[in-house]
Design a protein around this motif. Structure first.
Motif, mmCIF file in Angstrom:
data_model
loop_
_atom_site.group_PDB
_atom_site.id
_atom_site.type_symbol
_atom_site.label_atom_id
_atom_site.label_comp_id
_atom_site.label_asym_id
_atom_site.label_seq_id
_atom_site.Cartn_x
_atom_site.Cartn_y
_atom_site.Cartn_z
ATOM 1 N N UNK A 159 26.304 -34.002 -32.506
ATOM 2 C CA UNK A 159 26.433 -34.085 -30.931
ATOM 3 C C UNK A 159 25.860 -32.760 -30.401
ATOM 4 N N UNK A 160 26.379 -31.575 -31.133
ATOM 5 C CA UNK A 160 25.665 -30.186 -30.627
ATOM 6 C C UNK A 160 25.437 -29.404 -31.668
ATOM 7 N N UNK A 161 24.422 -28.438 -31.643
ATOM 8 C CA UNK A 161 24.053 -27.810 -32.658
ATOM 9 C C UNK A 161 24.080 -26.354 -32.288
ATOM 10 N N UNK A 162 24.252 -25.431 -32.867
ATOM 11 C CA UNK A 162 24.966 -23.843 -32.494
ATOM 12 C C UNK A 162 23.742 -22.985 -33.240
ATOM 13 N N UNK A 163 23.221 -22.120 -32.401
ATOM 14 C CA UNK A 163 22.172 -21.485 -32.873
ATOM 15 C C UNK A 163 22.408 -19.929 -32.297
ATOM 16 N N UNK A 164 22.217 -18.750 -33.128
ATOM 17 C CA UNK A 164 22.251 -17.362 -32.408
ATOM 18 C C UNK A 164 21.224 -17.092 -31.570
ATOM 19 N N UNK A 165 21.803 -16.196 -30.764
ATOM 20 C CA UNK A 165 20.910 -15.470 -29.816
ATOM 21 C C UNK A 165 19.941 -14.565 -30.320
ATOM 22 N N UNK A 166 20.672 -13.831 -31.663
ATOM 23 C CA UNK A 166 20.117 -13.057 -32.451
ATOM 24 C C UNK A 166 18.715 -13.436 -32.718
ATOM 25 N N UNK A 167 18.467 -14.489 -33.072
ATOM 26 C CA UNK A 167 17.074 -15.288 -33.242
ATOM 27 C C UNK A 167 16.504 -15.608 -32.056
ATOM 28 N N UNK A 168 16.126 -14.997 -30.875
ATOM 29 C CA UNK A 168 15.981 -15.229 -29.823
ATOM 30 C C UNK A 168 14.856 -16.298 -29.419
ATOM 31 N N UNK A 169 13.492 -16.079 -30.319
ATOM 32 C CA UNK A 169 12.433 -16.783 -30.200
ATOM 33 C C UNK A 169 12.641 -18.247 -31.062
ATOM 34 N N UNK A 170 13.485 -18.336 -32.054
ATOM 35 C CA UNK A 170 13.823 -19.610 -32.573
ATOM 36 C C UNK A 170 14.641 -20.412 -31.738
#
Ligand code: AMP
Length: 279
Positions: free
Chosen positions: A139-150
């Motif tokens: 439903x939701x996927x979580x990504x870190x701002x650490x890898x901004x371009x990703x």
């Protein structure tokens, strides 16, 4: 906590889940940054799935795929403590069987920064993440701002391909002195660990100049670069960038939300970090 090692079993387990599914894709060797994603996913969803997959497709031939740090037992203990429901750990052979030939290429936003220094990296990331989304159906996927371009690349892929999920950005988790947490920090010896702080110092300098009213991106980049060059163990600067937060196009003047990002090799590892200005 269920540990699943095959795509077929993961699909079957997904089918049985009721209610929302929060998904946290990782490459393992977990730290507090990953756990923050897990905690937010848990707070916002009925079920949480974490994947651990060191994706060979996103490493260049001269990069650290073989030596990327791995510690499955420790990772699983950490995830159990966070009360994660399912950990998905597919093998590279299951993800890319012989004859595998389909790739996801997000254009433009992948051309610069990490994409320029690591050709093919984001094609590998987008393909693996797309496959994981198809398997886990979150439903939701979580990504870190650490890898901004990703994060920009994944958001673009989800929008362009009309994928039915929400991408959630999680702020960067830092060590007490400011160093962004990263699995690759383990490569730093004690001296290099001290030097690695130069990335955060350069970002803090950008933030200070911006707070004082400076909007000339060229000037801020120059100040950041000279600060890093004064650090003897900073072996190589790959880039110091101030770019439009959405398109990642380099800015002359900071007149809209901007991502200030940098990549610097300190000893063995190449470290990346970023902050957002004006959001
Ligand atoms: P990785 O295992 O390095 O592929 O990272 C998995 C996820 O964790 C990615 O979405 C990263 O952006 C995120 N992540 C890594 N380090 C941090 C950190 N220090 N703070 C927040 N998220 C992070």
């Amino acid at each position: 906590m269920k540990v699943i090692n095959t795509i077929a079993e993961m699909k079957e387990a997904r089918h049985k889940l009721r209610g929302s599914v929060g998904f946290v894709p990782t490459m393992g060797y977990l730290h507090e940054g990953h756990l923050e994603l897990v905690r937010i996913a848990r707070a916002e969803n009925r079920n949480v799935v974490v994947s651990i997959f060191v994706n060979p497709a996103q490493f260049g031939p001269k990069e650290d795929y073989a030596s990327y740090p791995r510690d499955t037992e420790r990772d699983l203990a950490m995830l159990k403590k966070e009360r994660v429901g399912i950990v998905f750990m597919p093998s590279a052979e299951d993800m890319y069987p012989p004859g595998y030939s389909t790739w996801v290429d997000v254009e433009k936003v992948t051309e610069r920064l990490e994409g320029a220094v690591r050709p093919g990296h984001f094609r590998g990331v987008a393909t693996a993440v797309n496959k994981l989304f198809n398997i886990v159906d979150p439903t939701r996927a979580y990504f870190g701002q650490k890898d901004a371009q990703q994060l920009v690349v994944i958001k673009k892929m989800v929008a362009d391909l009309n994928m039915n999920l929400e991408v959630i950005a999680v702020p960067t988790v830092r060590e007490p002195d400011g160093l962004a947490m990263s699995s690759r920090n383990v490569y730093l010896n004690p001296e290099e660990r001290k030097s690695a702080l130069v990335l955060y110092k350069a970002l803090t300098l950008a933030q200070k100049l911006w707070n004082k009213g400076e909007t000339n991106a060229g000037l801020i980049r120059k100040e950041m670069s000279s600060l890093i060059q004064r650090e003897p163990r900073a072996a190589r600067i790959d880039y110091v960038s101030i770019a439009d937060a959405e398109t990642l196009e380099e800015l002359a003047r900071i007149d809209r939300p901007a991502v200030v990002s940098l990549a610097v090799k300190i000893g063995k590892p190449r470290l990346i970090d970023n902050i957002i200005l004006g959001a």
